[in-house]
Write a protein that holds these residues in place. Structure first.
Motif, PDB file in Angstrom:
ATOM      1  N   LEU A  75       0.870  -1.173   0.000  1.00 28.66           N
ATOM      2  CA  LEU A  75       0.000   0.000   0.000  1.00 28.66           C
ATOM      3  C   LEU A  75       0.906   1.221   0.000  1.00 28.66           C
ATOM      4  O   LEU A  75       1.834   1.315   0.817  1.00 28.66           O
ATOM      5  N   PHE A  76       0.665   2.144  -0.925  1.00 24.53           N
ATOM      6  CA  PHE A  76       1.466   3.358  -0.958  1.00 24.53           C
ATOM      7  C   PHE A  76       0.555   4.567  -1.127  1.00 24.53           C
ATOM      8  O   PHE A  76      -0.549   4.462  -1.664  1.00 24.53           O
ATOM      9  N   GLY A  77       1.016   5.701  -0.668  1.00 22.84           N
ATOM     10  CA  GLY A  77       0.220   6.921  -0.794  1.00 22.84           C
ATOM     11  C   GLY A  77       0.837   8.037   0.018  1.00 22.84           C
ATOM     12  O   GLY A  77       2.030   8.018   0.319  1.00 22.84           O
ATOM     13  N   ALA A  78       0.011   9.014   0.379  1.00 19.76           N
ATOM     14  CA  ALA A  78       0.531  10.164   1.117  1.00 19.76           C
ATOM     15  C   ALA A  78      -0.615  10.870   1.830  1.00 19.76           C
ATOM     16  O   ALA A  78      -1.784  10.679   1.492  1.00 19.76           O
ATOM     17  N   VAL A  79      -0.260  11.701   2.807  1.00 15.57           N
ATOM     18  CA  VAL A  79      -1.262  12.373   3.628  1.00 15.57           C
ATOM     19  C   VAL A  79      -0.786  13.779   3.978  1.00 15.57           C
ATOM     20  O   VAL A  79       0.414  14.035   4.078  1.00 15.57           O
ATOM     21  N   GLU A  80      -1.732  14.686   4.121  1.00 15.52           N
ATOM     22  CA  GLU A  80      -1.437  16.069   4.546  1.00 15.52           C
ATOM     23  C   GLU A  80      -2.629  16.617   5.310  1.00 15.52           C
ATOM     24  O   GLU A  80      -3.780  16.298   4.988  1.00 15.52           O
ATOM     25  N   GLU A  81      -2.368  17.427   6.325  1.00 14.10           N
ATOM     26  CA  GLU A  81      -3.441  18.062   7.089  1.00 14.10           C
ATOM     27  C   GLU A  81      -3.403  19.572   6.908  1.00 14.10           C
ATOM     28  O   GLU A  81      -2.362  20.137   6.576  1.00 14.10           O
ATOM     29  N   PHE A  82      -4.548  20.211   7.126  1.00 15.53           N
ATOM     30  CA  PHE A  82      -4.590  21.666   7.215  1.00 15.53           C
ATOM     31  C   PHE A  82      -4.593  22.024   8.691  1.00 15.53           C
ATOM     32  O   PHE A  82      -5.324  21.442   9.485  1.00 15.53           O
ATOM     33  N   SER A  83      -3.755  22.977   9.055  1.00 18.88           N
ATOM     34  CA  SER A  83      -3.668  23.408  10.442  1.00 18.88           C
ATOM     35  C   SER A  83      -3.153  24.838  10.480  1.00 18.88           C
ATOM     36  O   SER A  83      -2.630  25.360   9.486  1.00 18.88           O
ATOM     37  N   SER A  84      -3.281  25.464  11.634  1.00 18.20           N
ATOM     38  CA  SER A  84      -2.759  26.828  11.783  1.00 18.20           C
ATOM     39  C   SER A  84      -1.258  26.855  11.581  1.00 18.20           C
ATOM     40  O   SER A  84      -0.706  27.769  10.945  1.00 18.20           O
ATOM     41  N   ALA A  85      -0.577  25.845  12.130  1.00 21.19           N
ATOM     42  CA  ALA A  85       0.882  25.793  11.999  1.00 21.19           C
ATOM     43  C   ALA A  85       1.299  25.695  10.537  1.00 21.19           C
ATOM     44  O   ALA A  85       2.197  26.414  10.074  1.00 21.19           O
ATOM     45  N   ARG A  86       0.658  24.811   9.788  1.00 26.53           N
ATOM     46  CA  ARG A  86       1.008  24.661   8.374  1.00 26.53           C
ATOM     47  C   ARG A  86       0.689  25.930   7.595  1.00 26.53           C
ATOM     48  O   ARG A  86       1.452  26.356   6.717  1.00 26.53           O
ATOM     49  N   ALA A  87      -0.452  26.563   7.909  1.00 24.10           N
ATOM     50  CA  ALA A  87      -0.848  27.784   7.201  1.00 24.10           C
ATOM     51  C   ALA A  87       0.201  28.882   7.380  1.00 24.10           C
ATOM     52  O   ALA A  87       0.575  29.550   6.411  1.00 24.10           O
ATOM     53  N   TRP A  88       0.688  29.062   8.603  1.00 18.38           N
ATOM     54  CA  TRP A  88       1.684  30.110   8.839  1.00 18.38           C
ATOM     55  C   TRP A  88       3.040  29.762   8.227  1.00 18.38           C
ATOM     56  O   TRP A  88       3.753  30.646   7.733  1.00 18.38           O
ATOM     57  N   LEU A  89       3.398  28.481   8.248  1.00 16.94           N
ATOM     58  CA  LEU A  89       4.639  28.072   7.585  1.00 16.94           C
ATOM     59  C   LEU A  89       4.566  28.352   6.086  1.00 16.94           C
ATOM     60  O   LEU A  89       5.537  28.834   5.486  1.00 16.94           O
ATOM     61  N   GLU A  90       3.429  28.057   5.487  1.00 16.16           N
ATOM     62  CA  GLU A  90       3.243  28.339   4.066  1.00 16.16           C
ATOM     63  C   GLU A  90       3.299  29.842   3.792  1.00 16.16           C
ATOM     64  O   GLU A  90       3.891  30.292   2.808  1.00 16.16           O
ATOM     65  N   TRP A  91       2.675  30.604   4.640  1.00 10.26           N
ATOM     66  CA  TRP A  91       2.623  32.060   4.480  1.00 10.26           C
ATOM     67  C   TRP A  91       4.025  32.664   4.423  1.00 10.26           C
ATOM     68  O   TRP A  91       4.294  33.589   3.649  1.00 10.26           O
ATOM     69  N   HIS A  92       4.915  32.137   5.247  1.00  9.12           N
ATOM     70  CA  HIS A  92       6.261  32.716   5.346  1.00  9.12           C
ATOM     71  C   HIS A  92       7.256  32.112   4.357  1.00  9.12           C
ATOM     72  O   HIS A  92       8.349  32.675   4.193  1.00  9.12           O
ATOM     73  N   THR A  93       6.914  31.003   3.704  1.00 10.59           N
ATOM     74  CA  THR A  93       7.904  30.350   2.841  1.00 10.59           C
ATOM     75  C   THR A  93       7.515  30.285   1.370  1.00 10.59           C
ATOM     76  O   THR A  93       8.388  30.043   0.527  1.00 10.59           O
ATOM     77  N   ARG A  94       6.257  30.504   1.023  1.00 11.55           N
ATOM     78  CA  ARG A  94       5.861  30.348  -0.370  1.00 11.55           C
ATOM     79  C   ARG A  94       6.341  31.502  -1.237  1.00 11.55           C
ATOM     80  O   ARG A  94       6.550  32.619  -0.764  1.00 11.55           O
ATOM     81  N   GLY A  95       6.517  31.217  -2.512  1.00 12.25           N
ATOM     82  CA  GLY A  95       6.965  32.235  -3.452  1.00 12.25           C
ATOM     83  C   GLY A  95       5.818  33.088  -3.959  1.00 12.25           C
ATOM     84  O   GLY A  95       4.643  32.806  -3.709  1.00 12.25           O
ATOM     85  N   GLN A  96       6.155  34.128  -4.696  1.00 10.81           N
ATOM     86  CA  GLN A  96       5.135  35.050  -5.207  1.00 10.81           C
ATOM     87  C   GLN A  96       4.179  34.360  -6.173  1.00 10.81           C
ATOM     88  O   GLN A  96       2.987  34.677  -6.219  1.00 10.81           O
ATOM     89  N   ASP A  97       4.686  33.390  -6.950  1.00 12.08           N
ATOM     90  CA  ASP A  97       3.835  32.706  -7.914  1.00 12.08           C
ATOM     91  C   ASP A  97       2.840  31.770  -7.239  1.00 12.08           C
ATOM     92  O   ASP A  97       1.944  31.229  -7.886  1.00 12.08           O
ATOM     93  N   GLU A  98       2.985  31.569  -5.915  1.00 10.58           N
ATOM     94  CA  GLU A  98       2.076  30.698  -5.174  1.00 10.58           C
ATOM     95  C   GLU A  98       1.126  31.477  -4.275  1.00 10.58           C
ATOM     96  O   GLU A  98       0.379  30.887  -3.506  1.00 10.58           O
ATOM     97  N   SER A  99       1.163  32.793  -4.379  1.00 14.09           N
ATOM     98  CA  SER A  99       0.413  33.631  -3.444  1.00 14.09           C
ATOM     99  C   SER A  99      -1.093  33.397  -3.497  1.00 14.09           C
ATOM    100  O   SER A  99      -1.786  33.575  -2.495  1.00 14.09           O
ATOM    101  N   GLY A 100      -1.606  32.994  -4.644  1.00 18.20           N
ATOM    102  CA  GLY A 100      -3.047  32.789  -4.757  1.00 18.20           C
ATOM    103  C   GLY A 100      -3.493  31.350  -4.563  1.00 18.20           C
ATOM    104  O   GLY A 100      -4.673  31.032  -4.702  1.00 18.20           O
ATOM    105  N   THR A 101      -2.553  30.466  -4.207  1.00 18.18           N
ATOM    106  CA  THR A 101      -2.878  29.046  -4.061  1.00 18.18           C
ATOM    107  C   THR A 101      -3.635  28.784  -2.764  1.00 18.18           C
ATOM    108  O   THR A 101      -3.240  29.243  -1.697  1.00 18.18           O
TER     109      THR A 101
END
Length: 363
Positions: free
Chosen positions: A191-217
């Protein structure tokens, strides 16, 4: 004269997702076919995040989905993984599918496990009455392989248990590892696959590390798990192949702006190795990175395969993205006689360096 029967490569024979479209596979398929994005507005009272919307698995609760026993200290990313694995292992009557015993392996892609669990535990160690006054029951959630380990324990999978971290390409890296387990004889069924959660921690990490081309994602979450086995085993247990894995290539881009070049090289190598011409690619599923457009235009030229939309509809599921892309290709081919034998190309680019692609032949 004896006629040799062609032996097919490893087959994907089953899949299961827990997605922003719902808790079952049919909801995922219907959602993709509708073409409507699953994004919803976030309640600012509940979510202290820098985003207004996200693609959430609506109404998901570990206790409601998995029951009270064993879920008191389970975090969200682990619950999503356990639920997706469980749905893959169950048939229509709720019984365990045949041929997937305790010796089956599990390879699960992730990013850091649960960033929220890590940050919460670290914070507790600093703000509680004394630094060591923390809840020891929550410590396992801070370990990156918690979701894979708990999924194996929960569903009695005692074969090799592996966690792969590679950003958006984690699903492809998990598939690559699953192929290696089979080739080396360490596991017959994986069995293979992957998992991801949405959380406040992940949201803030994304906010501070994503590039300009990802701003609307828009961020998304969920889990996708697939079953990999040989043609012989699948036939023995009455399962039809959904897709044959022809080949897979991964690479790393070290300098900014080289993503397209590295991915183009990967695609060329996997097409050459599998004997597939660029104009034979019938389905294309990408992770949505700008570099993918440039790389594919360079390799495929004027040829335009049928696009399979995924990330635009369920959001950036990060570690789970490539696994969802594979599931989306299977949905696109579902019930279509003209899909049999067609080639699907799945590509992925992660901003931290990993790129990858896989070639499947639909059954």
């Amino acid at each position: 004269m004896e006629v040799a029967t062609a032996v097919r490569g490893p087959l994907i024979t089953a899949w299961s997702v827990v997605s922003p479209f719902g808790m079952d596979d049919s909801a995922f398929g219907n959602g993709l076919r509708s073409g409507a994005a699953a994004a919803t507005e976030l309640d600012p009272g509940q979510w202290k995040v820098p985003f207004d919307s996200a693609c959430l698995v609506e109404g998901f609760s570990n206790r409601e989905v998995l029951g009270r026993k064993g879920t008191r200290s389970m975090d969200r990313v682990t619950g999503l993984a356990v639920a997706a694995v469980g749905r893959l292992l169950q048939d229509a009557e709720g019984e365990r599918i045949s041929g997937v015993g305790q010796d089956a392996a599990l390879v699960l892609g992730t990013s850091t496990g649960s960033a929220q669990s890590i940050m919460d535990f670290t914070r507790d160690s600093l703000v509680q009455e004394k630094p060591f006054f923390v809840d020891p029951m929550r410590f396992p959630n801070t370990v990156m392989n918690c979701a894979a380990g708990q999924s194996a324990i929960w569903h009695q999978l005692k074969g090799p248990n592996t966690t792969i971290a590679g950003g958006r390409a984690s699903g492809l890296l998990a598939l690559n590892y699953a192929l290696r387990l089979k080739k080396s004889g360490h596991a017959g069924t994986v069995l293979f696959g992957a998992v991801e959660e949405f959380s406040s921690a992940r949201a803030w990490l994304e906010w501070h590390t994503r590039g300009q081309d990802e701003s609307g994602t828009v961020l998304g979450e969920g889990a996708a798990v697939l079953l990999l086995e040989s043609d012989e085993v699948a036939e023995q247990h009455g399962r039809d192949g959904l897709a044959e894995v022809l080949g897979l290539e991964c690479g790393v881009h070290h300098e900014p702006g080289t993503e397209a070049t590295v991915l183009a090289d990967c695609v060329r190598r996997v097409l050459a190795r599998t004997g597939v011409r660029p104009d034979e690619v019938g389905y294309l599923s990408t992770s949505g990175a700008a570099a993918e457009r440039d790389a594919l235009a360079e390799v495929l030229g004027d040829h335009e395969p049928e696009p399979v939309r995924c990330s635009e509809l369920i959001g950036d599921t990060h570690a789970a993205a490539a696994a969802f892309q594979i599931a989306a290709v299977l949905v696109a081919a579902e019930g279509r006689d003209d899909a049999r034998g067609r080639i699907a190309l799945i590509t992925s680019v992660d901003r931290d360096g990993v790129v990858g692609c896989a070639v499947l032949r639909l059954c």
